[in-house]
Design a protein around this motif. Structure first.
Motif, short mmCIF file in Angstrom:
data_model
loop_
_atom_site.label_atom_id
_atom_site.label_comp_id
_atom_site.label_asym_id
_atom_site.label_seq_id
_atom_site.Cartn_x
_atom_site.Cartn_y
_atom_site.Cartn_z
N PRO A 50 12.15 3.58 -25.13
CA PRO A 50 12.82 3.77 -23.85
C PRO A 50 11.89 3.48 -22.68
CG PRO A 50 13.26 5.63 -25.31
CD PRO A 50 12.19 4.80 -25.96
N LEU A 51 12.39 2.76 -21.69
CA LEU A 51 11.57 2.42 -20.53
C LEU A 51 11.04 3.69 -19.85
CD1 LEU A 51 10.45 0.45 -18.42
CD2 LEU A 51 12.68 0.52 -17.29
N ALA A 52 11.82 4.76 -19.86
CA ALA A 52 11.41 6.00 -19.21
C ALA A 52 10.10 6.54 -19.77
CB ALA A 52 12.50 7.07 -19.35
N GLN A 53 9.79 6.17 -21.01
CA GLN A 53 8.58 6.67 -21.66
C GLN A 53 7.39 5.72 -21.51
OE1 GLN A 53 8.66 9.73 -23.06
NE2 GLN A 53 10.77 9.84 -22.33
N MET A 54 7.58 4.59 -20.81
CA MET A 54 6.54 3.57 -20.78
C MET A 54 5.78 3.52 -19.46
SD MET A 54 6.38 2.26 -23.74
CE MET A 54 5.36 0.82 -23.43
N PHE A 55 6.15 4.34 -18.48
CA PHE A 55 5.38 4.36 -17.23
C PHE A 55 3.98 4.88 -17.51
CE2 PHE A 55 9.76 4.78 -15.39
CZ PHE A 55 9.76 3.54 -14.77
N GLY A 56 2.99 4.18 -17.02
CA GLY A 56 1.61 4.59 -17.23
C GLY A 56 1.08 4.32 -18.62
N TYR A 57 1.81 3.55 -19.41
CA TYR A 57 1.41 3.34 -20.81
C TYR A 57 0.08 2.60 -20.93
CZ TYR A 57 1.58 1.73 -25.67
OH TYR A 57 1.27 1.46 -26.98
N ILE A 58 -0.18 1.66 -20.04
CA ILE A 58 -1.39 0.85 -20.18
C ILE A 58 -2.65 1.71 -20.15
CG2 ILE A 58 -1.51 0.33 -17.70
CD1 ILE A 58 -2.61 -1.91 -20.66
N GLY A 59 -2.66 2.75 -19.30
CA GLY A 59 -3.83 3.63 -19.24
C GLY A 59 -4.03 4.39 -20.54
N GLN A 60 -2.94 4.91 -21.09
CA GLN A 60 -3.02 5.65 -22.36
C GLN A 60 -3.45 4.73 -23.50
OE1 GLN A 60 -2.96 8.74 -22.95
NE2 GLN A 60 -2.79 8.82 -25.18
N LEU A 61 -2.92 3.51 -23.51
CA LEU A 61 -3.26 2.57 -24.58
C LEU A 61 -4.75 2.22 -24.54
CD1 LEU A 61 -2.24 0.78 -26.91
CD2 LEU A 61 -1.80 -1.02 -25.21
N ARG A 62 -5.25 1.99 -23.33
CA ARG A 62 -6.68 1.69 -23.21
C ARG A 62 -7.54 2.86 -23.68
NH1 ARG A 62 -5.93 -1.04 -17.27
NH2 ARG A 62 -5.50 -3.17 -17.99
N ALA A 63 -7.10 4.07 -23.35
CA ALA A 63 -7.86 5.24 -23.78
C ALA A 63 -7.85 5.38 -25.30
CB ALA A 63 -7.28 6.50 -23.13
N LEU A 64 -6.69 5.10 -25.92
CA LEU A 64 -6.57 5.21 -27.37
C LEU A 64 -7.43 4.18 -28.10
CD1 LEU A 64 -2.72 5.73 -27.91
CD2 LEU A 64 -4.52 7.39 -28.39
N SER A 65 -7.61 3.01 -27.49
CA SER A 65 -8.23 1.88 -28.20
C SER A 65 -9.57 1.47 -27.63
CB SER A 65 -7.27 0.69 -28.17
OG SER A 65 -7.09 0.25 -26.82
N SER A 66 -10.18 2.33 -26.84
CA SER A 66 -11.45 2.00 -26.18
C SER A 66 -11.33 0.71 -25.36
CB SER A 66 -12.59 1.85 -27.21
OG SER A 66 -12.73 3.05 -27.94
N GLY A 67 -10.15 0.52 -24.77
CA GLY A 67 -9.93 -0.64 -23.90
C GLY A 67 -9.66 -1.93 -24.62
N ARG A 68 -9.46 -1.91 -25.95
CA ARG A 68 -9.36 -3.17 -26.71
C ARG A 68 -7.93 -3.60 -27.01
NH1 ARG A 68 -13.04 -2.44 -31.80
NH2 ARG A 68 -12.48 -4.66 -32.07
#
Length: 670
Positions: free
Chosen positions: A631-649
């Motif tokens: 759902p789009l409602a759950q994707m706001f700010g996702y890029i920051g969380q993804l970078r944190a999860l993957s050490s920016g990779r």
């Protein structure tokens, strides 16, 4: 006018996923055709095609840009399109008017989500295309793997015309499979033509096998060639090229070329292939007969310091400066003040346009994207351009109340230029809501208000553009009666509504017989329904995917009016929706995450917490690609969380997949 007259003209687009090297490829085309005397660079903001300040600042293409170049005596009208999903309308309206396309693939990433989306659009508009596998100088690039991905993901017969010589940092040229010659470029000299050499011995067996497959595919397109091929005869190069052209235009296969635009390798053969294999106007599948009266499609509008310009593609007839033409979509007459051939941000004035031309027209007052220009007001309409769904809203207002009128004017200009932007008033708060396909598109629109119109605005946080619909049918009878001394208001109607499949929008039908409701009041009933559907009665979101049928009614000779029936229809719809099991719909996004395998578990766990449904995972080099619907409602700010999860990779892309009913627990928040 016969299509043979157009052998020296090509209308093509360059399309790709963001960062595949599309604009770099276009800049090299401008250099090698002599349009530019220096090579523009995306990184230093010196490109010709990305001439908008925001494009140069962000390093991406936002607007489709047109230019004209010449190669081997052929004029090529070239449109460079955006790769980012937020600007997908630019690709749609370009493909609608182009005869052919060059699809650029990243030699490392291969078939990416937006490439796939654009490929399907090219299928929809029946646009023949070439594939250019770019960035073969990069670590991890693999030409054969990209060709295989094209066949698997795009369900297309990918037909290499070349094989790369060297790999990654040692990539230096290509083998031309038709001539079985090597084309090798010097490392540093962009202006030097490729050297023609013998095929390297280590590639000879692979090249001969690939050539055999190429010759077989070509021979299948021509009975005489096929007969000669079956007899084991050597086939002439001219006959093979003609057969390859025939197969490309018919969509039997897609020729694939190799190169590195940034390193100036492979661009000249790509231009040769554009001339040899892509169609001239009138040759593309489904092309109009170029004889006869004027028929042209408006596919883009821009407004700048010089005034409004409408980009048109002429399909038949001629269009001259000073002509009066008709907008067949509205029936209104329009006068052509000036005609321009476009070279990115430069203009060359023309006296007339002929069938096949793509150019700018100044002077048209009420023409919008998708309108047909013709010599008669009742001329047949050309197929219009589908506008994508808006999925994100932002509230927008001027910082200074004195700028309110200027803001309204600026917003109207932006929406006229880009129909994928929508404007509406929030029924509860009265705020002006600007809707679009993504956060980046809305950021760009707000920056345009400041830069072009000098308006400083306050923008609310992005919100999901929810919809509402109904889950079952309902029928209501409504009487609208008002008496206040003078003439009264009277309208009575029976309205039945029923759900439609997702994406069907709105449909209106009238089954009234015997004049129970006079014919002149029926449009008012439809207008009342459409107006009310803009802010649905259940949750205030636009009401979609339903059918409304006017079943019966009655009128009063003196007191009935169009207004009375419009008000009655609006009230009837509100009542019917609440009886028809209304539900809220939310946009579900197709999300693709590319992550190192070490972080796969964390990435999938995070997607599941966001109410995502994982659709699959595939290896891509040393990374894993996860596809999911979220759902789009759950994707706001996702890029920051993804970078944190993957050490920016890790990285991700997303685009609208479909609208779906919001689960009960989440509907409360919507």
């Amino acid at each position: 006018m016969n299509s043979n007259n157009f052998r020296n003209l090509r209308n093509i687009g360059v399309i790709a996923h963001v960062d595949a090297g599309k604009t770099t490829t276009t800049e090299r085309i401008l250099f090698y055709t002599g349009e530019n005397h220096r090579i523009g660079d995306v990184d230093d903001g010196s490109t010709t095609m990305d001439f908008d300040p925001q494009e140069r600042q962000r390093g991406i293409t936002i607007h489709s840009a047109a230019t004209t170049v010449h190669w081997q005596g052929t004029q090529i009208n070239l449109i460079d399109t955006p790769g980012h999903i937020d600007f997908n309308l630019e690709v749609r309206r370009s493909l609608r008017v182009l005869d052919g396309a060059v699809v650029v693939f990243d030699g490392v990433a291969g078939v990416e989500p937006q490439t796939e989306t654009n490929w399907r659009l090219a299928d929809e508009y029946r646009v023949p295309r070439l594939a250019f596998v770019n960035k073969l100088d990069r670590i991890g690039s693999d030409f054969a793997r990209v060709v295989s991905m094209m066949q698997e993901r795009l369900a297309v017969r990918a037909l290499p015309l070349q094989l790369p010589i060297g790999a990654e940092g040692d990539f230096r040229g290509v083998v031309d499979l038709l001539t079985l010659q090597a084309l090798v470029w010097d490392r540093d000299d962009a202006s030097a033509p490729p050297r023609i050499e013998a095929v390297p011995p280590e590639l000879l067996a692979a090249a001969q096998a690939a050539r055999a497959r190429l010759v077989e595919a070509a021979a299948e397109q021509d009975d005489a060639l096929l007969d000669a091929w079956l007899r084991g005869a050597e086939l002439p190069l001219d006959g093979l090229r003609a057969a390859l052209r025939r197969g490309t235009l018919a969509g039997a296969f897609v020729p694939v070329l190799a190169g590195s635009a940034f390193r100036n390798r492979g661009v000249e053969p790509l231009l040769d292939a554009v001339v040899a294999y892509l169609p001239a106007p009138g040759e593309a599948p489904g092309a109009l007969d170029t004889h006869g009266p004027l028929s042209a499609l408006a596919f883009k509008l821009t407004a700048d310091d010089h005034g409004a310009m409408v980009f048109v593609r002429v399909y038949s007839g001629t269009l001259k400066r000073g002509d009066t033409v008709f907008n067949a979509s509205t029936g209104k007459a329009e006068r052509v003040a000036r005609l321009y051939e476009i070279h990115a941000d430069r203009r060359v004035e023309r006296d007339e346009l002929v069938a096949g031309d793509i150019a700018g027209v100044v002077g048209l007052k009420d023409v919008l994207t998708g309108h047909t220009l013709a010599s008669a007001k009742d001329a047949p309409l050309l197929e219009s351009i589908v506008v994508p769904e808006a999925v994100i809203d932002v509230a927008i207002e001027p910082r200074k109340q004195l700028d309110a009128a200027a803001l309204a004017k600026g917003l109207s200009v932006l929406v006229r230029e880009d129909p994928s932007l929508r404007l509406r008033q929030d029924a509860d708060s009265g705020q002006t809501l600007l809707s679009g396909m993504g956060e980046l598109q809305l950021e760009v629109a707000v920056e345009k208000l400041r830069a072009r119109f000098g308006i400083e605005v306050q923008v609310g946080r992005p919100q999901v553009a929810y919809r509402e619909t109904i889950a079952q049918a309902a029928e209501v009878q409504h009487l609208h009666r008002k008496q206040s001394g003078g003439p009264g208001q009277f309208a009575e109607l029976t309205l039945r509504i029923a759900p439609l499949p997702r994406g069907e929008g709105f449909r209106f039908a009238n089954t009234v017989v015997g004049g129970a409701i006079p014919r002149e009041f029926i449009p008012a009933v439809e207008a009342g329904i459409r107006r009310t559907a803009l802010a649905g009665p259940f949750a205030g979101h636009p009401l979609v995917d339903f059918e409304a049928v006017l079943v019966d009614g009655s009128h009063h000779v003196r007191d009935s009016s169009a207004l009375a029936f419009e008000l009655a229809a609006a009230a009837a719809l509100r009542e019917a929706v609440l009886k028809a099991a209304p539900v809220v719909l939310e946009p579900l996004m197709a999300v693709e995450v590319i992550t190192p395998a070490d972080y796969l578990g964390d990435v999938i766990g995070d997607l599941l917490r966001r109410r995502g449904h994982v659709q699959g995972q595939d290896a891509r080099g040393n990374a894993v690609v996860v596809t999911a619907h979220v759902p789009l409602a759950q994707m706001f700010g996702y890029i920051g969380q993804l970078r944190a999860l993957s050490s920016g990779r890790a990285q991700f892309t997303m685009q609208l997949h479909h609208y779906a009913e919001v689960p009960a627990r989440a509907a409360l928040a919507a």
